[in-house]
Design a protein around this motif. Structure first.
Motif: not given
Ligand code: BT5
Length: 273
Positions: A35, A77-78, A126, A133, A155, A157, A159
């Motif tokens: 992002n 990806a973004s 999500d 998740k 953006g 992500g 897994n």
């Molecule tokens: C999200 O935020 O779920 C948005 C994630 C977006 C990631 C993508 S990757 C490509 C692009 N570049 C970036 O830098 N970001 C985007 P939120 O709803 O705020 O959830 C974040 C929370 O998810 C964290 O505080 C953790 O609790 C949890 N988390 C962190 N990494 C995780 C993962 N790989 N899988 C599942 N949960 C995760």
């Protein structure tokens, strides 16, 4: 402004500018955050439908400056978009992306699983498999001084090979591998995602948010069930009734119906990781 980072190695089989993809791809080996790179590219006039992809991130971000854990093996990806819509309409893109990600995850998982865990969208950003998740979406945008939407970055992500342990996440997590998908490279998931995203963007362009909302609701997690939402203060509890016409969460509690435009649906106390 520093120039965007360049790939440290060639990535294959998806290559920069792959004509088979519906987006203009820029591929990296490692970035801080796709992002953040996409934002820099927007400043450098990157065109609509430019897609930034990286094998790993050193500073992956979620909402509210949370960390997105981003090892090699997963998808980051973004997508840069410059839609000709009012700024408030761009929030729809979180739901467009969520449905596309759910489509892609289903496509990868819908093989010969005997007892498939359902793929669901959880408000607001999500995608869950079996209540855990598997993907998150981070929408960022900029408007001009006169209020026009300049760009939106979607953006995503997913897994693919691994997921963080319970100690590192608010909500239980999972991955395609943990859900029984055959070994699959992130670039193969990316190709599937790109096609689904292209389809869902077309659906939004043709049918507006109503079409996207219907698709999202068909996959909504906990629709018609009790949920608790963290909006900063005491959790708001009630029955999840769906999305309103702006994408806000509609919840019906003892004191009536409320609309929530920002917050986190909390995990159920009984859910374990
Ligand atoms: C999200 O935020 O779920 C948005 C994630 C977006 C990631 C993508 S990757 C490509 C692009 N570049 C970036 O830098 N970001 C985007 P939120 O709803 O705020 O959830 C974040 C929370 O998810 C964290 O505080 C953790 O609790 C949890 N988390 C962190 N990494 C995780 C993962 N790989 N899988 C599942 N949960 C995760």
């Amino acid at each position: 402004m520093p120039p965007p980072q360049r790939p440290r190695e060639t990535v294959a089989p998806v290559a920069d500018g792959d004509p088979l993809l519906p987006f203009q791809l820029i591929a990296y080996d490692e970035v801080d955050s796709t992002n953040t790179v996409a934002k820099r590219l927007c400043g450098a006039e990157a065109s609509d439908r430019t897609l930034v992809w990286a094998r790993r991130q050193t500073a992956g971000r979620g909402r509210l400056q949370r960390t997105w854990i981003s090892p090699t093996g997963n998808l980051y990806a973004s997508l840069i978009l410059r839609p000709q819509v009012a700024a408030r309409e761009a929030t729809a893109l979180t739901f467009v992306a969520a449905v596309a990600v759910a489509d892609a995850v289903s496509a990868v998982l819908a093989d010969d699983r005997a007892d498939p865990a359902p793929v669901r969208c959880k408000w607001p950003n999500d995608v869950l498999v079996g209540g855990r998740k598997i993907a998150g979406i981070l929408l960022e945008s900029a408007t001009t001084a006169d209020g026009r939407l300049e760009w939106v970055i979607v953006g995503i992500g997913i897994n693919v090979a691994s997921h963080p342990p319970p100690s590192q996440t608010i909500y239980p997590a999972t991955s395609l591998a943990a859900e029984g998908a055959p070994a699959i490279a992130p670039e193969a998931v990316l190709e599937t995602l790109c096609r689904r995203l292209d389809d869902r963007l077309r659906q939004w362009a043709d049918g507006g948010f109503a079409a996207t909302r219907a698709a999202w609701m068909a996959r909504a997690h906990d629709l018609g069930r009790p949920i608790a939402v963290d909006c900063g203060g005491a959790p708001v509890c009630g029955v999840f009734r769906g999305l309103d016409e702006d994408g806000a969460l509609v919840i019906e509690g003892d004191d009536g119906v409320r609309r929530i435009s920002a917050g986190d649906v909390l995990p159920k106390p009984t859910t374990t990781n």
